[in-house]
Design a protein around this motif. Structure first.
Motif, mmCIF file in Angstrom:
data_model
loop_
_atom_site.group_PDB
_atom_site.id
_atom_site.type_symbol
_atom_site.label_atom_id
_atom_site.label_comp_id
_atom_site.label_asym_id
_atom_site.label_seq_id
_atom_site.Cartn_x
_atom_site.Cartn_y
_atom_site.Cartn_z
ATOM 1 N N SER A 57 28.130 -47.531 0.867
ATOM 2 C CA SER A 57 28.251 -48.796 0.156
ATOM 3 C C SER A 57 27.373 -49.892 0.736
ATOM 4 C CB SER A 57 29.709 -49.263 0.189
ATOM 5 O OG SER A 57 29.838 -50.530 -0.409
ATOM 6 N N ASP A 58 26.798 -50.675 -0.162
ATOM 7 C CA ASP A 58 26.062 -51.863 0.233
ATOM 8 C C ASP A 58 27.066 -52.929 0.661
ATOM 9 O OD1 ASP A 58 23.791 -53.461 0.573
ATOM 10 O OD2 ASP A 58 23.988 -54.340 -1.419
ATOM 11 N N TRP A 59 26.635 -53.857 1.478
ATOM 12 C CA TRP A 59 27.497 -54.948 1.902
ATOM 13 C C TRP A 59 27.512 -56.029 0.833
ATOM 14 C CZ3 TRP A 59 30.054 -55.986 6.695
ATOM 15 C CH2 TRP A 59 30.654 -57.249 6.748
ATOM 16 N N LEU A 85 29.973 -45.166 5.025
ATOM 17 C CA LEU A 85 28.689 -45.585 5.586
ATOM 18 C C LEU A 85 28.307 -46.907 4.935
ATOM 19 C CD1 LEU A 85 26.066 -44.907 7.262
ATOM 20 C CD2 LEU A 85 25.219 -43.775 5.218
ATOM 21 N N MET A 86 28.182 -47.954 5.740
ATOM 22 C CA MET A 86 27.853 -49.277 5.217
ATOM 23 C C MET A 86 26.343 -49.512 5.284
ATOM 24 S SD MET A 86 29.356 -52.099 4.020
ATOM 25 C CE MET A 86 30.982 -52.375 4.723
ATOM 26 N N VAL A 87 25.807 -50.033 4.190
ATOM 27 C CA VAL A 87 24.386 -50.390 4.151
ATOM 28 C C VAL A 87 24.312 -51.905 4.246
ATOM 29 C CG1 VAL A 87 22.268 -50.287 2.801
ATOM 30 C CG2 VAL A 87 23.896 -48.392 2.680
ATOM 31 N N THR A 88 23.569 -52.395 5.227
ATOM 32 C CA THR A 88 23.509 -53.837 5.418
ATOM 33 C C THR A 88 22.066 -54.305 5.579
ATOM 34 O OG1 THR A 88 24.327 -55.670 6.780
ATOM 35 C CG2 THR A 88 23.940 -53.595 7.904
ATOM 36 N N VAL A 109 20.731 -49.970 8.352
ATOM 37 C CA VAL A 109 20.113 -51.263 8.061
ATOM 38 C C VAL A 109 18.936 -51.083 7.114
ATOM 39 C CG1 VAL A 109 18.983 -53.276 9.091
ATOM 40 C CG2 VAL A 109 20.862 -52.171 10.296
ATOM 41 N N LYS A 110 18.917 -51.903 6.058
ATOM 42 C CA LYS A 110 17.796 -51.881 5.104
ATOM 43 C C LYS A 110 16.625 -52.666 5.682
ATOM 44 C CE LYS A 110 20.253 -53.264 1.372
ATOM 45 N NZ LYS A 110 20.598 -53.626 -0.004
ATOM 46 N N PRO A 111 15.395 -52.270 5.461
ATOM 47 C CA PRO A 111 14.978 -51.028 4.801
ATOM 48 C C PRO A 111 15.117 -49.830 5.742
ATOM 49 C CG PRO A 111 13.066 -52.251 5.543
ATOM 50 C CD PRO A 111 14.267 -53.086 5.892
ATOM 51 N N GLU A 115 15.037 -40.194 6.522
ATOM 52 C CA GLU A 115 15.479 -39.531 7.760
ATOM 53 C C GLU A 115 16.629 -40.301 8.404
ATOM 54 O OE1 GLU A 115 11.731 -38.294 6.497
ATOM 55 O OE2 GLU A 115 12.157 -40.330 7.190
ATOM 56 N N THR A 116 16.492 -41.629 8.446
ATOM 57 C CA THR A 116 17.530 -42.454 9.065
ATOM 58 C C THR A 116 18.841 -42.326 8.316
ATOM 59 O OG1 THR A 116 15.842 -44.025 9.778
ATOM 60 C CG2 THR A 116 18.110 -44.798 9.829
ATOM 61 N N LEU A 117 18.780 -42.393 6.994
ATOM 62 C CA LEU A 117 19.998 -42.288 6.188
ATOM 63 C C LEU A 117 20.695 -40.944 6.427
ATOM 64 C CD1 LEU A 117 21.792 -43.644 3.962
ATOM 65 C CD2 LEU A 117 20.506 -42.260 2.324
ATOM 66 N N LEU A 118 19.924 -39.866 6.385
ATOM 67 C CA LEU A 118 20.495 -38.530 6.560
ATOM 68 C C LEU A 118 21.039 -38.328 7.973
ATOM 69 C CD1 LEU A 118 17.837 -36.557 4.513
ATOM 70 C CD2 LEU A 118 20.208 -37.022 3.828
#
Length: 128
Positions: A57-59, A85-88, A109-111, A115-118
């Motif tokens: 989820s996005d913050w 998993l939080m996306v911020t 953390v975006k962007p 690889e980082t996400l997985l």
């Protein structure tokens, strides 16, 4: 708990392009069951209807931000153990601390790169 490519993943983000990016990363990794919600309230109605094995989820979202979704998931008995998993956005340290306090499993953390996400997803399931 092993990483299961057939697990049901819920992507929550008000930005369709971001959902598409995450969905494509997951698909390329071999995940097949991906559900999308455009904010926390939509996410909750999906959670009521089907079994979800991972929430990404996005913050920042209108109506119900990611942190409110996380709090609701953690205080609902049948959802409290769903990996989250939080996306911020960058530089929001206090967000991360609040998410950790509310038992987020990991955050990205975006962007971010695929690889980082997985890697973050792998870490969540390695720990189980």
């Amino acid at each position: 708990m092993m990483l299961n490519l057939k697990m049901n993943i819920l992507i929550v983000d008000d930005f369709a392009t971001m959902r598409k990016i995450i969905r494509n990363i997951l698909r390329q990794r071999g995940f097949t069951k991906i559900v999308e919600a455009d904010d926390g309230t939509t996410a909750l109605s999906i959670l009521r209807k089907e079994k979800i094995d991972l929430i990404i989820s996005d913050w920042n979202m209108p109506q119900m931000p990611g942190i409110e979704l996380l709090k609701t998931v953690r205080t609902t008995p049948e959802w409290k153990d769903i990996p989250f998993l939080m996306v911020t956005a960058e530089g929001q340290k206090e967000n991360v601390l609040e998410a950790v306090k509310n038992r987020v499993n990991n955050y990205v953390v975006k962007p971010f790169t695929p690889e980082t996400l997985l890697e973050k997803i792998n870490k969540i399931f390695e720990g189980k």
